[in-house]
Design a protein around this motif. Structure first.
Motif, PDB file in Angstrom:
ATOM      1  N   ALA A 158       0.848  -1.195   0.000  1.00 53.34           N
ATOM      2  CA  ALA A 158       0.000   0.000   0.000  1.00 53.34           C
ATOM      3  C   ALA A 158       0.882   1.243   0.000  1.00 53.34           C
ATOM      4  CB  ALA A 158      -0.902  -0.009   1.226  1.00 53.34           C
ATOM      5  N   ARG A 159       0.443   2.252  -0.730  1.00 48.59           N
ATOM      6  CA  ARG A 159       1.218   3.488  -0.822  1.00 48.59           C
ATOM      7  C   ARG A 159       0.311   4.657  -0.516  1.00 48.59           C
ATOM      8  NH1 ARG A 159       4.739   2.188  -6.187  1.00 48.59           N
ATOM      9  NH2 ARG A 159       5.812   0.443  -5.273  1.00 48.59           N
ATOM     10  N   SER A 160       0.860   5.642   0.181  1.00 49.67           N
ATOM     11  CA  SER A 160       0.107   6.861   0.451  1.00 49.67           C
ATOM     12  C   SER A 160       1.088   8.003   0.665  1.00 49.67           C
ATOM     13  CB  SER A 160      -0.789   6.693   1.674  1.00 49.67           C
ATOM     14  OG  SER A 160      -0.005   6.500   2.826  1.00 49.67           O
ATOM     15  N   GLY A 161       0.625   9.202   0.375  1.00 45.28           N
ATOM     16  CA  GLY A 161       1.461  10.372   0.545  1.00 45.28           C
ATOM     17  C   GLY A 161       0.937  11.551  -0.240  1.00 45.28           C
ATOM     18  N   HIS A 162       1.797  12.532  -0.417  1.00 43.41           N
ATOM     19  CA  HIS A 162       1.435  13.760  -1.129  1.00 43.41           C
ATOM     20  C   HIS A 162       1.623  13.563  -2.633  1.00 43.41           C
ATOM     21  CE1 HIS A 162       0.572  18.021  -1.365  1.00 43.41           C
ATOM     22  NE2 HIS A 162       1.519  18.116  -2.281  1.00 43.41           N
ATOM     23  N   GLU A 163       0.719  14.126  -3.405  1.00 37.36           N
ATOM     24  CA  GLU A 163       0.784  13.992  -4.857  1.00 37.36           C
ATOM     25  C   GLU A 163       0.587  15.352  -5.521  1.00 37.36           C
ATOM     26  OE1 GLU A 163       1.615  12.198  -8.209  1.00 37.36           O
ATOM     27  OE2 GLU A 163       1.534  11.132  -6.318  1.00 37.36           O
ATOM     28  N   ARG A 164       1.340  15.573  -6.594  1.00 38.18           N
ATOM     29  CA  ARG A 164       1.194  16.779  -7.417  1.00 38.18           C
ATOM     30  C   ARG A 164       0.883  16.335  -8.844  1.00 38.18           C
ATOM     31  NH1 ARG A 164       5.055  16.933  -4.115  1.00 38.18           N
ATOM     32  NH2 ARG A 164       6.618  16.195  -5.565  1.00 38.18           N
ATOM     33  N   LEU A 165      -0.102  16.989  -9.441  1.00 41.30           N
ATOM     34  CA  LEU A 165      -0.506  16.659 -10.801  1.00 41.30           C
ATOM     35  C   LEU A 165      -0.378  17.887 -11.683  1.00 41.30           C
ATOM     36  CD1 LEU A 165      -3.819  14.804  -9.907  1.00 41.30           C
ATOM     37  CD2 LEU A 165      -1.658  13.733 -10.559  1.00 41.30           C
ATOM     38  N   TYR A 166       0.092  17.692 -12.888  1.00 43.48           N
ATOM     39  CA  TYR A 166       0.155  18.756 -13.885  1.00 43.48           C
ATOM     40  C   TYR A 166      -0.532  18.230 -15.137  1.00 43.48           C
ATOM     41  CZ  TYR A 166       1.949  21.841 -17.494  1.00 43.48           C
ATOM     42  OH  TYR A 166       2.042  22.710 -18.541  1.00 43.48           O
ATOM     43  N   ILE A 167      -1.579  18.933 -15.573  1.00 48.20           N
ATOM     44  CA  ILE A 167      -2.347  18.530 -16.742  1.00 48.20           C
ATOM     45  C   ILE A 167      -2.345  19.694 -17.728  1.00 48.20           C
ATOM     46  CG2 ILE A 167      -4.602  17.770 -17.577  1.00 48.20           C
ATOM     47  CD1 ILE A 167      -5.151  16.803 -14.674  1.00 48.20           C
ATOM     48  N   SER A 168      -2.036  19.418 -18.982  1.00 46.01           N
ATOM     49  CA  SER A 168      -2.055  20.482 -19.980  1.00 46.01           C
ATOM     50  C   SER A 168      -2.705  19.966 -21.253  1.00 46.01           C
ATOM     51  CB  SER A 168      -0.647  20.988 -20.281  1.00 46.01           C
ATOM     52  OG  SER A 168       0.133  19.967 -20.843  1.00 46.01           O
ATOM     53  N   GLY A 169      -3.398  20.871 -21.928  1.00 45.30           N
ATOM     54  CA  GLY A 169      -4.068  20.500 -23.159  1.00 45.30           C
ATOM     55  C   GLY A 169      -4.032  21.624 -24.165  1.00 45.30           C
ATOM     56  N   ARG A 170      -3.899  21.250 -25.414  1.00 44.44           N
ATOM     57  CA  ARG A 170      -3.931  22.236 -26.479  1.00 44.44           C
ATOM     58  C   ARG A 170      -4.621  21.589 -27.650  1.00 44.44           C
ATOM     59  NH1 ARG A 170       1.160  25.406 -29.061  1.00 44.44           N
ATOM     60  NH2 ARG A 170      -0.104  26.964 -30.092  1.00 44.44           N
ATOM     61  N   PRO A 171      -5.754  21.959 -28.032  1.00 44.77           N
ATOM     62  CA  PRO A 171      -6.575  23.046 -27.518  1.00 44.77           C
ATOM     63  C   PRO A 171      -7.282  22.677 -26.214  1.00 44.77           C
ATOM     64  CG  PRO A 171      -7.769  21.924 -29.252  1.00 44.77           C
ATOM     65  CD  PRO A 171      -6.393  21.278 -29.173  1.00 44.77           C
ATOM     66  N   ALA A 172      -7.884  23.671 -25.581  1.00 45.35           N
ATOM     67  CA  ALA A 172      -8.561  23.456 -24.297  1.00 45.35           C
ATOM     68  C   ALA A 172      -9.742  22.508 -24.436  1.00 45.35           C
ATOM     69  CB  ALA A 172      -9.018  24.790 -23.713  1.00 45.35           C
ATOM     70  N   THR A 173     -10.235  22.316 -25.634  1.00 52.21           N
ATOM     71  CA  THR A 173     -11.372  21.428 -25.866  1.00 52.21           C
ATOM     72  C   THR A 173     -10.942  20.005 -26.245  1.00 52.21           C
ATOM     73  OG1 THR A 173     -11.454  22.190 -28.147  1.00 52.21           O
ATOM     74  CG2 THR A 173     -12.887  23.327 -26.564  1.00 52.21           C
ATOM     75  N   ALA A 174      -9.662  19.687 -26.141  1.00 52.84           N
ATOM     76  CA  ALA A 174      -9.161  18.363 -26.525  1.00 52.84           C
ATOM     77  C   ALA A 174      -9.788  17.275 -25.660  1.00 52.84           C
ATOM     78  CB  ALA A 174      -7.648  18.315 -26.388  1.00 52.84           C
ATOM     79  N   ARG A 175      -9.989  16.099 -26.250  1.00 50.16           N
ATOM     80  CA  ARG A 175     -10.561  14.972 -25.511  1.00 50.16           C
ATOM     81  C   ARG A 175      -9.557  14.418 -24.503  1.00 50.16           C
ATOM     82  NH1 ARG A 175     -12.970  10.678 -24.085  1.00 50.16           N
ATOM     83  NH2 ARG A 175     -12.695   8.598 -24.883  1.00 50.16           N
ATOM     84  N   LYS A 176      -8.278  14.334 -24.877  1.00 51.76           N
ATOM     85  CA  LYS A 176      -7.219  13.842 -23.992  1.00 51.76           C
ATOM     86  C   LYS A 176      -6.253  14.977 -23.697  1.00 51.76           C
ATOM     87  CE  LYS A 176      -6.716   9.072 -25.581  1.00 51.76           C
ATOM     88  NZ  LYS A 176      -5.753   8.132 -26.161  1.00 51.76           N
ATOM     89  N   ASP A 177      -5.818  15.056 -22.440  1.00 60.69           N
ATOM     90  CA  ASP A 177      -4.831  16.049 -22.033  1.00 60.69           C
ATOM     91  C   ASP A 177      -3.581  15.336 -21.525  1.00 60.69           C
ATOM     92  OD1 ASP A 177      -6.570  18.176 -22.550  1.00 60.69           O
ATOM     93  OD2 ASP A 177      -7.426  18.092 -20.540  1.00 60.69           O
ATOM     94  N   TYR A 178      -2.428  15.950 -21.711  1.00 61.08           N
ATOM     95  CA  TYR A 178      -1.159  15.428 -21.198  1.00 61.08           C
ATOM     96  C   TYR A 178      -1.217  15.442 -19.669  1.00 61.08           C
ATOM     97  CZ  TYR A 178       3.680  15.559 -19.702  1.00 61.08           C
ATOM     98  OH  TYR A 178       4.852  15.321 -19.049  1.00 61.08           O
ATOM     99  N   LEU A 179      -0.657  14.425 -19.017  1.00 60.36           N
ATOM    100  CA  LEU A 179      -0.692  14.304 -17.554  1.00 60.36           C
ATOM    101  C   LEU A 179       0.667  13.893 -17.019  1.00 60.36           C
ATOM    102  CD1 LEU A 179      -2.048  13.850 -14.740  1.00 60.36           C
ATOM    103  CD2 LEU A 179      -2.737  11.608 -15.593  1.00 60.36           C
ATOM    104  N   SER A 180       1.112  14.590 -15.983  1.00 62.26           N
ATOM    105  CA  SER A 180       2.347  14.226 -15.286  1.00 62.26           C
ATOM    106  C   SER A 180       2.055  14.221 -13.783  1.00 62.26           C
ATOM    107  CB  SER A 180       3.446  15.243 -15.606  1.00 62.26           C
ATOM    108  OG  SER A 180       4.614  14.933 -14.886  1.00 62.26           O
TER     109      SER A 180
END
Length: 175
Positions: A40-62
């Motif tokens: 089991a894993r737990s802790g703090h998480e940071r997410l960065y999501i970006s999309g071009r165009p803003a209406t895109a179905r899929k967005d990049y995720l890190s």
């Protein structure tokens, strides 16, 4: 022949039982809660999501923190300030329930037709699939959409010329 066949059948049955129930494989002290706790894993998480165009179905995720991975986000429709976004990684996916607490937008500039929208809110992790089926957690997010409307006859139209979307999220994650 019958004895050898019975021995093979007995060995096969034992192998199936051991594979189906790890508690039969050894003494009770060998099967403890520590094996589950260490996975089991737990802790703090940071997410960065970006999309071009803003209406895109899929967005990049890190993702970085307790889960360090890259993938894509599948944002669902936002209705009444609530929505769902799926975070998809190689090992599975995580479902976020989104609640927008505030939003603002600029009026498009008459010269450039540029505009900006800002959304702030909270998210709750509501399970997932495969490796993250039991995921839980919560946090906050900030989304900025920048764009420009098309021009026609010297004035801005309702048609989107281009846009970009950036989301930063931070909070807890466990699975």
């Amino acid at each position: 022949m019958r004895t050898a066949g019975a021995a093979i059948a007995g060995a096969a049955l034992a192998a199936v039982m051991l594979a189906a129930s790890p508690m039969l494989a050894g003494p009770a002290s060998a099967v403890t809660g520590t094996t589950t706790a260490s996975s089991a894993r737990s802790g703090h998480e940071r997410l960065y999501i970006s999309g071009r165009p803003a209406t895109a179905r899929k967005d990049y995720l890190s993702a970085s923190g307790v889960l360090t991975a890259r993938g894509y986000a599948l944002p669902g429709p936002l209705t009444g300030g609530h929505g769902t976004t799926w975070l998809v990684f190689r090992r599975g996916s995580i479902r976020l329930a989104i609640e927008v607490s505030s939003s603002s937008a600029t009026v498009p500039n008459p010269q450039t037709c540029a505009f900006t929208e800002i959304y702030r809110g909270r998210y709750t992790v509501r399970g997932g699939r495969r490796a993250y089926a039991g995921a839980s957690g919560s946090g906050t997010f900030y989304t900025k959409i920048s764009g420009r409307l098309a021009k026609s006859g010297g004035s801005c139209t309702a048609q989107l010329a281009w846009s970009r979307k950036y989301t930063w999220a931070s909070g807890s994650l466990a699975w």
